[in-house]
Design an enzyme around this catalytic site. Sequence first.
Site, short mmCIF file in Angstrom:
data_model
loop_
_atom_site.label_atom_id
_atom_site.label_comp_id
_atom_site.label_asym_id
_atom_site.label_seq_id
_atom_site.Cartn_x
_atom_site.Cartn_y
_atom_site.Cartn_z
N VAL A 33 -135.53 -16.82 41.15
CA VAL A 33 -135.03 -15.51 41.56
C VAL A 33 -134.61 -15.29 39.81
O VAL A 33 -135.73 -14.47 39.48
CB VAL A 33 -133.15 -15.93 41.38
CG1 VAL A 33 -132.34 -16.46 41.31
CG2 VAL A 33 -132.50 -14.31 41.24
N ASP A 34 -134.44 -16.40 39.14
CA ASP A 34 -134.40 -15.36 37.85
C ASP A 34 -134.61 -16.96 36.70
O ASP A 34 -133.52 -17.40 36.09
CB ASP A 34 -133.26 -14.78 36.97
CG ASP A 34 -133.13 -13.92 35.66
OD1 ASP A 34 -133.77 -14.48 34.87
OD2 ASP A 34 -132.07 -13.95 35.27
N PRO A 35 -136.18 -17.35 36.04
CA PRO A 35 -137.13 -16.59 36.47
C PRO A 35 -137.82 -16.28 38.28
O PRO A 35 -137.35 -17.14 38.41
CB PRO A 35 -137.53 -17.03 35.27
CG PRO A 35 -137.77 -18.76 35.62
CD PRO A 35 -135.65 -18.23 35.53
N ASP B 55 -137.51 -11.76 39.72
CA ASP B 55 -137.37 -11.03 39.45
C ASP B 55 -138.84 -10.62 38.24
O ASP B 55 -139.69 -9.40 37.74
CB ASP B 55 -136.81 -11.19 37.38
CG ASP B 55 -137.01 -12.25 37.12
OD1 ASP B 55 -138.23 -13.39 38.09
OD2 ASP B 55 -136.46 -12.37 36.24
#
Length: 441
Positions: A123-125, A128
Amino acid sequence: MANILLLGAGFVTGPLVDYLHKKEHTITIGSQFLSEAEKLAAGRSHLFPIQVDVTNDDELANLAAKADLVISFVPFQFHVAVARICIAQKVPLVTASYAHQDMWALNEAAKEADIILLNEIGVDPGIDHMTAMKVIHEAHDKKQKVEALVSWCGGIPAPEANNNPLGYKFSWSPMAVLTAVLNEAKYYSRGKVETIAAKDLLSSMRDVPFNEELQLTGYANRDSLGYREAYEIPEVQTLLRGTLRYPGFAAIIHKAKAIGLLSNTLFNDAKPSNWRELIAQLSDLSLDQLESSFDSDPELVENFAWMDCFSDRAVAGRSPIEAFCALLQDKLQYEENEQDMIAMQHRFVLTDENNNKIFHRSTLVEKGDVGGFSAMAKTVGYPAAIAADLILKGQITRKGVCIPVTQDIYEPVLQELEKLNIKMVEEIVNDESEASFLNHL
């Protein structure tokens, strides 16, 4: 149907295993804790739980040799060793962690082995990167330039579950959350490099008006400078990637850091027996003196008391940060039927050929399923699972060390995520306050 070796069976692996099992892949689930692997595999065919020591290269090599693809969800410090084994066995690798320098150094070896080492696909990273690149490439196709990009993401409680002083609960590795605030941060602001020292990171928190319902705060996340090249936006003047939290988090963790609770120095023979002793030992103050050192802030004293920092509670762990991590992990748990939430937002300033400014905002709010997968697990596990499936099907053919910033990777992954109802909301914001917000970074 392919053979997959999954290393790790922790917080976020449930959706990954579920997705790949439905695709009829055979998965060997390796964990240092056999019970975790057995829980993931329970009641389903083609899932085989085993106990694995990821520091045992021979054991890993034997397992990787039998696999068509390896997914590593163990702590990031083990990924490079796993990657080297994958290169030797010519088996592709997928991870959700940042690709650090040692991983990038394996690029040519991975290409020679004709495999992909795909990192940063969570997700993050992860999400994004992919959603930002989609907007960037579409803007460039229209001959627009990216003047500014500020990208925020946070894994936080849903508003109705935000019921403790920190405004936080753990849906991810507790140690990773605490160590993240020990890093300095660098970013571009109006063409200049800005650096925030690690000691000042939490005191640099700024208000982030996320939407009408959510008023959050954020801090710059590590080193954003390299994303000018990674995102193919040499023209960008302001570029910051940041972490979102509810108000309250920063003051408490900043004070904990100042006291020494984030130190990894081992106790050795000086381990305190309870939290009162630990706080006194770290601060070299009596408890009364310590409480008065909290800048005469009664609320902060009350919050540390809520965490049991002034209590006779036993100290767990080998160092202050391990002890604090264990304490918070106990205090900041999601109760049954409480939901976590991923809040992500990209704020772009684009300029067209006539130098007109376009304020583009991309927003994702994903909540966990009551009684099911957390938002964190879904947004980390599904992208990695989708990418793994696409690699096995030959639909992602890129080789070497990669992150998901190219269209051949992000486009099919985002299309599949949309089928799972994980999708950014895109909007043009005709509001000069957007420019004002960006100019004050």
